[in-house]
Design a protein around this motif. Structure first.
Motif, PDB file in Angstrom:
ATOM      1  N   HIS A 187      32.189  31.519  41.539  1.00 55.65           N
ATOM      2  CA  HIS A 187      30.848  31.663  41.659  1.00 55.65           C
ATOM      3  C   HIS A 187      30.078  31.712  42.731  1.00 55.65           C
ATOM      4  O   HIS A 187      28.986  32.300  42.822  1.00 55.65           O
ATOM      5  N   TRP A 188      30.595  30.791  43.763  1.00 58.96           N
ATOM      6  CA  TRP A 188      29.868  30.773  45.141  1.00 58.96           C
ATOM      7  C   TRP A 188      29.906  32.222  45.808  1.00 58.96           C
ATOM      8  O   TRP A 188      28.931  32.601  46.298  1.00 58.96           O
TER       9      TRP A 188
ATOM     10  N   ASP B 295      30.015  35.016  44.171  1.00 55.11           N
ATOM     11  CA  ASP B 295      29.149  35.920  43.247  1.00 55.11           C
ATOM     12  C   ASP B 295      27.583  35.611  43.686  1.00 55.11           C
ATOM     13  O   ASP B 295      26.506  36.676  43.925  1.00 55.11           O
ATOM     14  N   THR B 296      27.261  34.412  44.030  1.00 58.96           N
ATOM     15  CA  THR B 296      25.830  34.019  44.487  1.00 58.96           C
ATOM     16  C   THR B 296      25.552  34.516  45.775  1.00 58.96           C
ATOM     17  O   THR B 296      24.460  34.238  46.247  1.00 58.96           O
ATOM     18  N   HIS B 297      26.492  34.469  46.760  1.00 55.96           N
ATOM     19  CA  HIS B 297      26.178  34.599  48.053  1.00 55.96           C
ATOM     20  C   HIS B 297      26.666  35.906  48.562  1.00 55.96           C
ATOM     21  O   HIS B 297      27.420  36.066  49.846  1.00 55.96           O
ATOM     22  N   HIS B 298      26.827  37.022  47.728  1.00 53.75           N
ATOM     23  CA  HIS B 298      27.383  38.168  48.165  1.00 53.75           C
ATOM     24  C   HIS B 298      26.145  39.358  48.412  1.00 53.75           C
ATOM     25  O   HIS B 298      25.456  39.764  47.717  1.00 53.75           O
TER      26      HIS B 298
ATOM     27  N   LYS C 152      27.245  43.265  43.251  1.00 52.33           N
ATOM     28  CA  LYS C 152      26.095  43.513  42.092  1.00 52.33           C
ATOM     29  C   LYS C 152      26.226  45.093  41.779  1.00 52.33           C
ATOM     30  O   LYS C 152      25.735  45.475  40.623  1.00 52.33           O
TER      31      LYS C 152
ATOM     32  N   ASN D  64      29.787  44.296  37.450  1.00 54.76           N
ATOM     33  CA  ASN D  64      28.618  43.716  37.198  1.00 54.76           C
ATOM     34  C   ASN D  64      27.810  44.260  35.835  1.00 54.76           C
ATOM     35  O   ASN D  64      26.813  43.808  35.170  1.00 54.76           O
TER      36      ASN D  64
END
Length: 147
Positions: free
Chosen positions: A9-10, A12-15, A134, A139
């Protein structure tokens, strides 16, 4: 398992989006190396000729070519990226630590193969952690589950 989900999750959110274009270029480069292995299998077999097990070398040559072609395609599309990277890692670890390191760092004899193998190995480890991003089929399918 919870730690893995939190790390994913981290990641994915910081990609960052620019990392997706590096993933695409990496996948295309790996596919290119697969095409080179297929077009020049004898060179690959010459690299591995130190062993007496010729059948194993032939099977390994086919594994490398197939894994590079299919894995590079999947990495470029961002489709099951982590799964495709797991098939690439043994090849690149072997290339860095067993095949190319004997010729030396920045040596003229290896035509920068060691450096390229090391860069690809590091990038594979980065995308094993970060995932496909993304701009990927993973995705898209996550956002369009019924398509």
């Amino acid at each position: 398992m919870e730690t893995t989900n939190r790390l994913e999750h981290w990641a994915d959110t910081h990609h960052p989006n620019w990392l997706d274009f590096i993933r695409i270029a990496l996948g295309i480069f790996i596919m290119y190396k697969g095409v080179l292995f297929i077009s020049n299998t004898s060179a690959l077999l010459n690299i591995m000729k130190n062993s007496d097990l010729q059948f194993v070398n032939l099977a390994l040559a086919h594994y490398v070519a197939f894994a590079h072609l299919v894995g590079g395609f999947l990495i470029a599309l961002g489709l099951k990226t982590r799964f495709a990277i797991l098939f690439q890692l043994p090849i690149l670890i072997g290339a860095v630590f067993f095949v190319n390191i004997d010729q030396g760092f920045l040596s003229v004899a290896n035509n920068l193969e060691f450096e390229l193998s090391l860069i690809v190995l590091v990038l594979l480890l980065v995308f094993l952690f970060y995932g496909s991003g993304k701009v990927s089929m993973d995705n898209w399918w996550k956002n369009h589950p019924n398509w």
